[in-house]
Each structure stands twice: as structure tokens, then as C-alpha cells.
Design a protein around this motif. Structure first.
Motif, PDB file in Angstrom:
ATOM      1  N   GLY A 106      10.725  -4.216   2.027  1.00  0.00           N
ATOM      2  CA  GLY A 106      10.412  -3.051   1.651  1.00  0.00           C
ATOM      3  C   GLY A 106       9.407  -3.204   0.591  1.00  0.00           C
ATOM      4  O   GLY A 106       8.628  -1.958   0.030  1.00  0.00           O
ATOM      5  N   SER A 107       8.875  -4.585   0.270  1.00  0.00           N
ATOM      6  CA  SER A 107       7.943  -4.642  -0.838  1.00  0.00           C
ATOM      7  C   SER A 107       6.445  -4.129  -0.393  1.00  0.00           C
ATOM      8  O   SER A 107       5.663  -3.732  -1.348  1.00  0.00           O
ATOM      9  CB  SER A 107       7.943  -6.172  -1.207  1.00  0.00           C
ATOM     10  N   THR A 108       6.132  -4.070   0.615  1.00  0.00           N
ATOM     11  CA  THR A 108       4.940  -3.735   0.981  1.00  0.00           C
ATOM     12  C   THR A 108       4.886  -2.286   0.690  1.00  0.00           C
ATOM     13  O   THR A 108       3.776  -1.518   0.576  1.00  0.00           O
ATOM     14  CB  THR A 108       4.510  -4.195   2.433  1.00  0.00           C
ATOM     15  N   LEU A 109       5.905  -1.551   1.079  1.00  0.00           N
ATOM     16  CA  LEU A 109       5.963  -0.011   0.901  1.00  0.00           C
ATOM     17  C   LEU A 109       5.669   0.429  -0.612  1.00  0.00           C
ATOM     18  O   LEU A 109       5.125   1.242  -0.853  1.00  0.00           O
ATOM     19  CB  LEU A 109       7.303   0.366   1.453  1.00  0.00           C
ATOM     20  N   LEU A 110       6.708  -0.481  -1.382  1.00  0.00           N
ATOM     21  CA  LEU A 110       6.379  -0.357  -2.678  1.00  0.00           C
ATOM     22  C   LEU A 110       4.912  -0.740  -3.071  1.00  0.00           C
ATOM     23  O   LEU A 110       4.390   0.481  -4.105  1.00  0.00           O
ATOM     24  CB  LEU A 110       7.251  -1.128  -3.330  1.00  0.00           C
ATOM     25  N   GLU A 111       4.279  -1.638  -2.909  1.00  0.00           N
ATOM     26  CA  GLU A 111       2.911  -1.792  -3.415  1.00  0.00           C
ATOM     27  C   GLU A 111       1.851  -0.631  -2.821  1.00  0.00           C
ATOM     28  O   GLU A 111       1.115  -0.391  -3.492  1.00  0.00           O
ATOM     29  CB  GLU A 111       2.491  -2.999  -2.679  1.00  0.00           C
ATOM     30  N   GLN A 112       2.321  -0.111  -1.599  1.00  0.00           N
ATOM     31  CA  GLN A 112       1.429   0.878  -1.113  1.00  0.00           C
ATOM     32  C   GLN A 112       1.359   2.091  -1.997  1.00  0.00           C
ATOM     33  O   GLN A 112       0.447   2.806  -2.215  1.00  0.00           O
ATOM     34  CB  GLN A 112       1.679   1.092   0.530  1.00  0.00           C
ATOM     35  N   ILE A 113       2.854   2.373  -2.334  1.00  0.00           N
ATOM     36  CA  ILE A 113       2.806   3.496  -3.022  1.00  0.00           C
ATOM     37  C   ILE A 113       2.195   3.423  -4.237  1.00  0.00           C
ATOM     38  O   ILE A 113       1.315   4.343  -4.770  1.00  0.00           O
ATOM     39  CB  ILE A 113       4.449   3.732  -3.196  1.00  0.00           C
ATOM     40  N   LEU A 114       2.404   2.290  -5.281  1.00  0.00           N
ATOM     41  CA  LEU A 114       1.711   1.876  -6.314  1.00  0.00           C
ATOM     42  C   LEU A 114       0.047   1.833  -6.244  1.00  0.00           C
ATOM     43  O   LEU A 114      -0.550   2.390  -7.266  1.00  0.00           O
ATOM     44  CB  LEU A 114       2.174   0.799  -7.115  1.00  0.00           C
ATOM     45  N   ALA A 115      -0.101   1.333  -5.405  1.00  0.00           N
ATOM     46  CA  ALA A 115      -1.718   1.091  -5.126  1.00  0.00           C
ATOM     47  C   ALA A 115      -2.465   2.332  -4.645  1.00  0.00           C
ATOM     48  O   ALA A 115      -3.720   2.449  -4.529  1.00  0.00           O
ATOM     49  CB  ALA A 115      -2.141   0.090  -4.100  1.00  0.00           C
ATOM     50  N   SER A 116      -1.686   3.472  -4.438  1.00  0.00           N
ATOM     51  CA  SER A 116      -2.106   4.569  -4.139  1.00  0.00           C
ATOM     52  C   SER A 116      -2.616   5.279  -5.471  1.00  0.00           C
ATOM     53  O   SER A 116      -3.033   6.440  -5.701  1.00  0.00           O
ATOM     54  CB  SER A 116      -1.294   5.610  -3.298  1.00  0.00           C
ATOM     55  N   HIS A 117      -2.235   4.863  -6.615  1.00  0.00           N
ATOM     56  CA  HIS A 117      -2.466   5.413  -7.978  1.00  0.00           C
ATOM     57  C   HIS A 117      -3.824   5.034  -8.267  1.00  0.00           C
ATOM     58  O   HIS A 117      -4.156   3.901  -8.197  1.00  0.00           O
ATOM     59  CB  HIS A 117      -1.473   5.059  -8.909  1.00  0.00           C
ATOM     60  N   SER A 118      -4.351   5.980  -9.097  1.00  0.00           N
ATOM     61  CA  SER A 118      -5.822   5.623  -9.479  1.00  0.00           C
ATOM     62  C   SER A 118      -5.957   4.436 -10.412  1.00  0.00           C
ATOM     63  O   SER A 118      -7.168   3.930 -10.715  1.00  0.00           O
ATOM     64  CB  SER A 118      -6.442   6.718 -10.083  1.00  0.00           C
ATOM     65  N   LEU A 119      -5.039   3.947 -11.175  1.00  0.00           N
ATOM     66  CA  LEU A 119      -5.110   2.955 -12.143  1.00  0.00           C
ATOM     67  C   LEU A 119      -4.523   1.574 -11.810  1.00  0.00           C
ATOM     68  O   LEU A 119      -4.563   0.565 -12.427  1.00  0.00           O
ATOM     69  CB  LEU A 119      -4.196   3.343 -13.445  1.00  0.00           C
TER      70      LEU A 119
END
Length: 680
Positions: free
Chosen positions: A443-456
Motif C-alpha cells: 500500500g505504499s503507492t497509495l500512501l504516496e499518492q495521498i501525500l503527493a496530492s498535497h500542495s507542498l
């Protein structure tokens, strides 16, 4: 004169200049010398001769080569068309004509000219090498291999090099290495032997030695294109991307639009995250060379990464139609996860499997068929193919579970509470990196996608930089196979730790585009959390965890491009998972609160709650875009790229249960961890 410079291992048959005066001969020699280093100066020198002797064909040849090297292919072709008409039996003219035709994307015509050059002068090294490039671009892998072998044969000064190359091609690397080393003791500047020794080093994973050898080779022969291509490829594998691009650009300066050089350029750009220019390169390349399987494969991978799934499918299918061994393309289709095979696809894969061919091809086909049958709910047949594919890979890539047990014990013994207490405040204080660690497919790609959706926050890739630092510190080599890591960490000073942390930020900068925070998603970094804390004490570390049966079996049915050799056997997977949990328990004990653990099942059950928890740990304000992560347009370079472009779904949570009857070896190896999950 077709791009051959003094000092290279390539030889041609030169055009006659008997009618020219000595000063003209000298001017032509100077123009030829300048070609590899300053094409514009070579052009000026050639024109100075032509001003006095307009019919001097050798000067016309230099002028054409200079125009080609400067990118004016049309002018070069105009000159060469007339030149080969006047001098049809000049191998140099035919070779240069072939190079110019190739630069213009006229591959079929280039093959004719280059073959003519080798017929006229069977020992014309440049013509054989260029022929190898063009045959590869045309999809003739066997012909290309034969042409490159002929290039080595005519270029080699000593027959031992040819024999060593034959041994290396046959997989007898130790004998090939011995022969090459013995030759170099007698002839230390034999660039073919140096390059071959470097190639052997790359194949056995000795990248430091291989790099030094290739640098020495290019110091002796700067225009040795085969060696420079090897060097650029090695720099790419070592993630030294700007340096790799610089080497490719130097190759392209000598041979504009060379298809093999362009293919490598696109590959490096993809790894660097520059997908738009990479796609343009592949599209231009395929417009000129539509029968190049490797270009279709790379194009498909890049299309998948940017989310153009239908186009990726078409590219992979083109590879299937063209490649002699298309197993990788079939697996690439399966690896899209959302793709479904037709009955005709299954028939085609089974037919290729029956050929009993190349082991890599067979492994790819078994994994693809496993996915195909799993999608059809034929789980027993699917497991049989997964099992056979893994068995092939296990024979090819040996894994010793005892080494992992030993390495885990060394980490636990060396990096204890007292170790970290004595070094509190060390390292680089920058908070930029967010590390996501754990087992692959957790599930690491899912967590990455969630965090990478943040503007910072910026998503990058599975970066190898931390592992590279650990290897440099360990100073492991063929002469010294025992690594000094992690015990060597006790010898580092505060200044050295800070410098290493700053070095990590510098080496990863090529992956970033200006946001304050970035994600390093290399799963194996869980083995280096102690190192990360020592070098980057303010970095965030997230442990992506999944039910052990779900996570381990997902690894078992995933064919990884390289590494992750523990995934080819269910027992090895179970023991590796236990080592992973044991080490994570240790980090929790000696660095309490340092790592945030996120269970995949919790994200599925309560997405918003877990997203808020993630952002709070990272010190980031809540943004609604993180809940709508599937809408974020970004390149995703993992097998889960299609799955994270849609909302969270629960169907994957218990998918392993369909294979429960086959998982006894995994369950036995996991032991008490099955009862413990997710109590930690």
C-alpha cells in the motif's frame, strides 16, 4: 574519415589522396582530427581545401561528416549523394552515407549503405558498429549482435579479446575475466579488453570497478562510442542521471539521431521524471523505426506511468507483434492490473510457452498467465503459473535467507538506544524527505499518492540513494566481500553525518521540481532507518504495512524487474516478513515515536481518518485534495499506478483467500505473526 579519430579501436580503408599536394593532405588530416572534438572547425578546414580544390572528394567527405555532426542532415545527404555516385567503391563514403541516412530516420536505406561499406571493406570497424545500431533499430536482434561481434573482431588488436568476448557471451564470466586481465597485464592500454572487463564487472554487480575501467577506456579512446554507450548506461543504472544524460548528449553530438543513443536518452529522462520529452523521443524514434521492439516497450512503460493506459496497451501489443521474445510485453500488459486478456491472448501466450525458450521469457509468460487465470477466477491454474514463474526466477537469482537474518541481527546489536542517545542532534536538519518503507505491495503507492496530492509534497520514485550510501560506507568488494555496514556508522563524526545527509539531498535533487517536501518510496529502506535517522533526523518515516498473507502473496505473484529476490519462494517470503517485523520492532524500541505505522486495511476502512493522521504526522495542514487523490495527475512509476488512479476499493484486502489452499508454506514460515497482526 567517417568519424574515425586517432586512438579509437575503429579502422576504415581511407580514400586515396595521391593527387593532392602535401599541404592539402595535412589540411585534411587536421580536419579529420577535428571531427570528433569540433565539427565546426573541421568544416572550416574542409572548406579551405575545397576553396582551392573544389573536386577534392576527401574534403567533401569531411565536410559531409561535419555537417552531419552539427545536425544539418539534409546538407550532409546532398553532399554524400553525389559523392557515392562518383565513388561507389569507397567504404568511407558509403559508411558516412549510412550514418547520415540513419540520422535522417531512413533506416532501410542506411542498412543498404552500411552493408555496402562492409562488403567493400570487411574490416571497417565504424561501418560494422553503425550497422549493429541500425539492425537493432530495425528489430533484427540477432543481426545486430552479429554485427557488433564483427566490429569487435576487426577492432581488436589481440585475438584474446575476441575469445574473452565469446566466453562472456556464453556466460563463462570467470574465464573471460581471467583472459582479459592477463591480456591487460601485457597490453595495459588495450581499450577493447578494458571495455570487456568493465562489461563483465557490470554483469556481476561490481559497478565501482566497471565505472573506473570505462573512464580509463574513454580517457584512452574518447571517440570509442561502444564504450561511451556502456558508460552512459552504467551511470543510468547508478542513478547518476545528469551525468548519464551528458554522456548520451556527447554520443548524439557525434551521431545525431542514432536510434540506440536516443532510446537510452529517453530511458534516462523517464527515470529523471521528465516524461513529456521522453515521450517525444519515443514517438520520433518509432516514426522512423516502427519495427524496434525495445522502443515500443519503453514507450509503453512511459505511457503507463503518465496514465495513458490505452496507448500503453497498443505499444505493448506492438512489441508482442515484433519481438522474438515477447514475454516481457505480455507481463507488462498483465502488470497494468486493470487490463484483461482475451481468449486469443491466452492461446498466444500458451503457444509461446510451449516453445520452451529463453528462461526470462518463460518466467514473464508464466506470471502473465497467472494474472490472466486469476482474473478468470481459475485460481488453481493461476497459482500453478505463479509457482512455475517464481521457480525459474529463483534458479536465476539466488537468495540466502540466512544473510538477511544475520544483517538484521547486526542492525539490532549495533544501533541501540545508547548509540542514538550519544548522537542526538547529529545529521542534516532539513525536513524535506518523507520516507515510505515496508514490504513491496503493502500500500505504499497509495500512501504516496495521498501525500503527493498535497500542495507542498512531491512524489518522486523508489530512490536508491540511501541504499547507495549504505553500500559506500560498507566498502564491500569482490576482494573484501564482508561489508563494514552497519558497524561502520559508529566511526562517523557529526560533520560526516551532516555531510552525508546533505549529500542525499543533493543527489535526489534531480528528482524534484521545487516543492518543500518530497517522498522517497524505496520499500527496502526499512533496513536503513537507523542510517536515515542519523543523517536526516527531521525526515518523516512511514511504515506501510499490510496483512502478512495478503502482502506476502501479493509479492509472490508480482514479477519485479530487479532485486526483491526473497519473493520467489513462499517460505523465504514468510521469513523475510518476520525479519522485517523484528527490525521494525527494534526501531520502535530504540527510537520511540519516530516511525508512523499505517495499515492498508485501516486506510480502506477509514480513508479520511488515516489521511488526517498521515498529514498530522508530517506536520502538514489538511487539504481536501488528499482525499481525492485519484484525481491528482502525476507520473506513478510502480506496478500500482493504475490502482491509485481510482478511489480506494476493498476487493484487494482479502484477495489472497482465493489461494489459501496453496499458502501452507507461507503460513508456517510466518508463524506467530499471523496471530499478532495488526496488534502492533
Amino acid at each position: 574519415m567517417s568519424g574515425i579519430a586517432p586512438g579509437t579501436p575503429e579502422r576504415g580503408d581511407g580514400m586515396t589522396t595521391d593527387t593532392q599536394h602535401q599541404d592539402v593532405v595535412a589540411a585534411l588530416r587536421e580536419a579529420t582530427r577535428l571531427l570528433p572534438v569540433d565539427a565546426a572547425a573541421a568544416e572550416r578546414a574542409a572548406r579551405s581545401v575545397l576553396d582551392r580544390y573544389p573536386d577534392a572528394d576527401p574534403a567533401q567527405l569531411v565536410l559531409a561528416a561535419a555537417r552531419r555532426r552539427q545536425g544539418d542532415i539534409a546538407a550532409a545527404l546532398d553532399i554524400l549523394r553525389e559523392l557515392v555516385a562518383r565513388q561507389p567503391d569507397s567504404a568511407d563514403a558509403q559508411c558516412e552515407y549510412g550514418l547520415a541516412l540513419g540520422a535522417a530516420g531512413r533506416g532501410a536505406e542506411a542498412l543498404v549503405a552500411l552493408r555496402r561499406a562492409t562488403e567493400i571493406a570487411p574490416r571497417h570497424g565504424t561501418a560494422w558498429r553503425a550497422l549493429g545500431d541500425q539492425l537493432a533499430a530495425a528489430g533484427d536482434a540477432a543481426g545486430s549482435e552479429a554485427a557488433f561481434a564483427r566490429h569487435l573482431e576487426v577492432s581488436a588488436e589481440h585475438p584474446e579479446v575476441i575469445e574473452a568476448a565469446r566466453l562472456a557471451a556464453a556466460g563463462e564470466l570467470a574465464r573471460a575475466e581471467t583472459l582479459a586481465r592477463e591480456l591487460l597485464k601485457r597490453h595495459p592500454t588495450d581499450v577493447n579488453a578494458i571495455r570487456l572487463l568493465a562489461e563483465i564487472g557490470i554483469r556481476v554487480g561490481q559497478f565501482d570497478d566497471a565505472q573506473k575501467l570505462l573512464e580509463r577506456c574513454l580517457e584512452l579512446a574518447p571517440d570509442f562510442h561502444v564504450a561511451r554507450h556502456n558508460y552512459a548506461s552504467l551511470l543510468y543504472r547508478r542513478q547518476r542521471l545528469p551525468e548519464a544524460l551528458a554522456q548520451v548528449e556527447r554520443l548524439l553530438a557525434a551521431e545525431p539521431n542514432n536510434p540506440n543513443f536516443r532510446l537510452l536518452q529517453g530511458t534516462v529522462l523517464v527515470q529523471k521524471g521528465d516524461h513529456v520529452p521522453a515521450l517525444a523521443i519515443y514517438e520520433e524514434l518509432l516514426a522512423d523505426y516502427p519495427n524496434q521492439p525495445a522502443a515500443h516497450m519503453n514507450y509503453g512503460h512511459t505511457l503507463k506511468t503518465v496514465g495513458r493506459v490505452d496507448d500503453a496497451v497498443a505499444a505493448y501489443r506492438q512489441n508482442v507483434a515484433l519481438a522474438r521474445h515477447a514475454g516481457e510485453a505480455w507481463w507488462s500488459l498483465a502488470n497494468l492490473k486493470t487490463f484483461r486478456f482475451t481468449d486469443a491472448d491466452l492461446d498466444a501466450m500458451r503457444a509461446r510457452l510451449a516453445d520452451d525458450g529463453d528462461p526470462d521469457d518463460q518466467a514473464h509468460l508464466h506470471f502473465a498467465l497467472g494474472k490472466a487465470y486469476e482474473d478468470r477466477a481459475d485460481y488453481d491454474t493461476a497459482f500453478g503459473h505463479y509457482e512455475k514463474g517464481n521457480a525459474i526466477r529463483r534458479r536465476q537469482h539466488r537468495y540466502n535467507p540466512k544473510v538477511n537474518v544475520f544483517d538484521t541481527a547486526r542492525q539490532i546489536k549495533t544501533l541501540d538506544r545508547e548509540f542514538f542517545a550519544a548522537r542526538e542532534g547529529w545529521g542534516c536538519p532539513a525536513p524535506d524527505p518523507v520516507f515510505i518503507v515496508g514490504l513491496p505491495r503493502a500500500g505504499s503507492t497509495l500512501l504516496e499518492q495521498i501525500l503527493a496530492s498535497h500542495s507542498l509534497v512531491e512524489g518522486t520514485a523508489e530512490l536508491p540513494d540511501i541504499i547507495a550510501i549504505s553500500r559506500r560506507l560498507g566498502r564491500k568488494s569482490r576482494k573484501n566481500p564482508a561489508s563494514l555496514y552497519p558497524e561502520v556508522l559508529a566511526r562517523l563524526t557529526a560533520d560526516e553525518c551532516r555531510a552525508l545527509g546533505e549529500g542525499y539531498l543533493a543527489s535526489t535533487r534531480v528528482q524534484r521540481h521545487g516543492l518543500p517536501y518530497f517522498i522517497d518510496k524505496m520499500p527496502n529502506n526499512f533496513q536503513h532507518i537507523g542510517l536515515i535517522h542519523l543523517l536526516l533526523p527531521n525526515a518523516r518515516i512511514i511504515d506501510a504495512r499490510r496483512h502478512p498473507l495478503a502482502g506476502c502473496f501479493s509479492c509472490y505473484k508480482q514479477l519485479f524487474a530487479r532485486g526483491q529476490t526473497f519473493t520467489y519462494d513462499l517460505r523465504d517470503l514468510g521469513h523475510y516478513y518476520r525479519d522485517y517485523v523484528r527490525l521494525m520492532d527494534h526501531w520502535d524500541d530504540v527510537l520511540p515515536g519516530r516511525v508512523l505505522r499505517v495499515h492498508y486495511e485501516d486506510v480502506v476502512a477509514d480513508t479520511e481518518g488515516q489521511v488526517r493522521r498521515l498529514l498530522e504526522y508530517c506536520g502538514l495542514p489538511f487539504e481536501d485534495a488528499c482525499l481525492r487523490f485519484w484525481e491528482t495527475e502525476r507520473a506513478v512509476r510502480t506496478p500500482s499506478s493504475e490502482q491509485v488512479r481510482q478511489p480506494v476499493y476493498s476487493t484487494g484486502v482479502a484477495q489472497w483467500r482465493h489461494f489459501d489452499a496453496h499458502l501452507r508454506p507461507l503460513k508456517d514460515a510466518l508463524g506467530p505473526l499471523l496471530e499478532r497482526y495488526p496488534a502492533d
